[in-house]
Design an enzyme around this catalytic site. Structure first.
Site, PDB file in Angstrom:
ATOM      1  N   LYS A  82      -5.632 -14.990 -14.464  1.00 40.18           N
ATOM      2  CA  LYS A  82      -7.006 -15.252 -14.058  1.00 40.18           C
ATOM      3  C   LYS A  82      -7.892 -14.028 -14.224  1.00 40.18           C
ATOM      4  O   LYS A  82      -7.407 -12.906 -14.384  1.00 40.18           O
ATOM      5  CB  LYS A  82      -7.030 -15.748 -12.619  1.00 40.18           C
ATOM      6  CG  LYS A  82      -6.504 -14.766 -11.602  1.00 40.18           C
ATOM      7  CD  LYS A  82      -6.718 -15.332 -10.203  1.00 40.18           C
ATOM      8  CE  LYS A  82      -6.635 -14.211  -9.198  1.00 40.18           C
ATOM      9  NZ  LYS A  82      -6.896 -14.598  -7.837  1.00 40.18           N
ATOM     10  N   LYS A 135     -10.729  -7.932 -11.640  1.00 41.98           N
ATOM     11  CA  LYS A 135     -11.085  -6.575 -12.062  1.00 41.98           C
ATOM     12  C   LYS A 135      -9.861  -5.668 -12.172  1.00 41.98           C
ATOM     13  O   LYS A 135      -9.884  -4.669 -12.864  1.00 41.98           O
ATOM     14  CB  LYS A 135     -12.129  -5.977 -11.136  1.00 41.98           C
ATOM     15  CG  LYS A 135     -11.625  -5.614  -9.754  1.00 41.98           C
ATOM     16  CD  LYS A 135     -12.755  -5.022  -8.940  1.00 41.98           C
ATOM     17  CE  LYS A 135     -12.396  -4.905  -7.480  1.00 41.98           C
ATOM     18  NZ  LYS A 135     -11.523  -3.787  -7.153  1.00 41.98           N
ATOM     19  N   LYS A 137       0.827  -1.213   0.000  1.00 39.60           N
ATOM     20  CA  LYS A 137       0.000   0.000   0.000  1.00 39.60           C
ATOM     21  C   LYS A 137       0.861   1.263   0.000  1.00 39.60           C
ATOM     22  O   LYS A 137       0.525   2.258  -0.644  1.00 39.60           O
ATOM     23  CB  LYS A 137      -0.936   0.010   1.222  1.00 39.60           C
ATOM     24  CG  LYS A 137      -2.128  -0.904   1.064  1.00 39.60           C
ATOM     25  CD  LYS A 137      -3.112  -0.345   0.058  1.00 39.60           C
ATOM     26  CE  LYS A 137      -4.327  -1.260  -0.052  1.00 39.60           C
ATOM     27  NZ  LYS A 137      -5.253  -0.835  -1.112  1.00 39.60           N
TER      28      LYS A 137
END
Ligand code: TRP
Length: 332
Positions: free
Chosen positions: A195, A198, A112
């Protein structure tokens, strides 16, 4: 007594076919075998500062989608995280015994920092504490999450054990990752590799809520190659992916037809994609219809969510009362 399962559902983003055959199919099975608590992790999403209207719309959409997929709010407990003040309280209590050093070493925190260097808030640092509170609040032993959450689960065990040791109690059992796993089909994306997800880029995922026109466009743009050059040759990854998708939404006859065509070098990818798009549309249509139905029935949504919060607060309230007692908090 059935074992307790807890899982947090990210409140951002719509469900796609990969979720449908992955996490959701797991949940649908688990709900009948375990004492399941599924919640929308809206507090967690605050670490990225969504707008108020986005936050609420996302939560509603996710609830509607899970219900449409067959999550039964009478069988499992479905709630919104922020409806349980007990979670915030347990998060505070656990936070007192979580060390900054161990939180800073967490992989997801480091990631992050890299991704949003301008917004490294305390919520990001204590994300694993909140997640531990989510799980420990129901004293769950099984958590259906993927590999990427393994470290968070380990921290939940650490915080629970530390609490037990510090306050001489056995309040928290150890939660472990759990999935039916192996027999699940991995759903590939449309971009030729990896895979469905989104975050893999626009057009890679087919969302349950996608309109037929959108599905057609995405599928027609799926990555292929220039076709087989020898009979019965092995399929390269991108083509294998298209066939995997065909296998989950189309009839065995259709799959066999295109397989034969590939093996005879007579395949036309345009036809294959047209068929795949139509079968995906047929597959998702009833789900899309149900999502729409759920979203238009405010009374029903609110009843389901309130009922879920009520059930969840029973278990959560008990845990927090015991935690306060173990710590030495007493009423005057
Ligand atoms: N961190 C999880 C994710 O990113 C979501 C989550 C939050 C969760 N709290 C949880 C998952 C508790 C399982 C249990 O997917």
């Amino acid at each position: 007594m059935k074992e307790t399962v807890v899982s947090g559902i990210r409140s951002t983003g719509n469900l796609h076919l990969g979720n449908y055959f992955g996490a959701i199919s797991n949940f649908l099975k688990m709900q009948h075998e375990y004492n399941c608590y599924f919640f929308i992790a809206d507090y967690h999403s605050l670490t990225t500062h969504p707008t108020p209207s986005d936050l609420h719309a996302n939560v509603r959409q996710v609830v509607a989608e899970y219900l449409a997929c067959g999550l039964d709010p009478e069988v499992s407990t479905l709630y919104v995280q922020s409806d349980l003040p007990e979670i915030a309280e347990l998060y505070l209590l656990l936070g007192m015994n979580a060390y900054v050093g161990e939180l800073e070493r967490c992989t997801s925190f480091k990631e992050k920092i890299r991704k949003q260097p301008d917004n490294i808030n305390a919520g990001l640092l204590t994300y694993p504490v909140l997640m531990a509170a989510d799980i420990l609040i129901h004293r769950a032993v099984k958590v259906p999450v993927g590999k990427d959450q393994e470290q968070h689960l380990e921290m939940a065990r650490t915080f629970g054990n530390r609490f037990n040791r510090l306050y001489h109690c056995e309040l928290f059992p150890e939660p472990y990752a759990f999935n039916y796993g192996t027999q699940l089909v991995k759903i590939p994306g449309l971009d030729g590799s990896g895979k469905m997800g989104k975050s893999e880029g626009e057009g890679n995922a087919i969302f349950l809520y996608d309109e037929p026109e959108v599905i057609r466009k995405k599928v027609m743009r799926a990555v292929t190659d220039s076709g087989p050059t020898q009979p019965n040759q092995e399929k390269p990854e991108a083509i294998r992916n298209i066939f995997t998708l065909l296998e989950v939404v189309s009839s065995p006859d259709t799959v066999a037809h295109f397989n034969d065509a590939y093996n005879n070098m007579a395949i036309r990818y345009g036809d294959l994609k047209k068929q795949l798009a139509e079968d995906m549309i047929a597959f998702t249509a009833p789900i899309r219809e149900k999502i729409r139905e759920m979203l238009s029935d405010e009374a029903r949504l609110s009843k389901v969510i309130r009922h879920g919060a009520e059930k969840a607060r029973e278990s959560a309230g008990k845990t927090v009362r015991e935690a306060r007692h173990a710590i030495g908090i007493r009423h005057f």
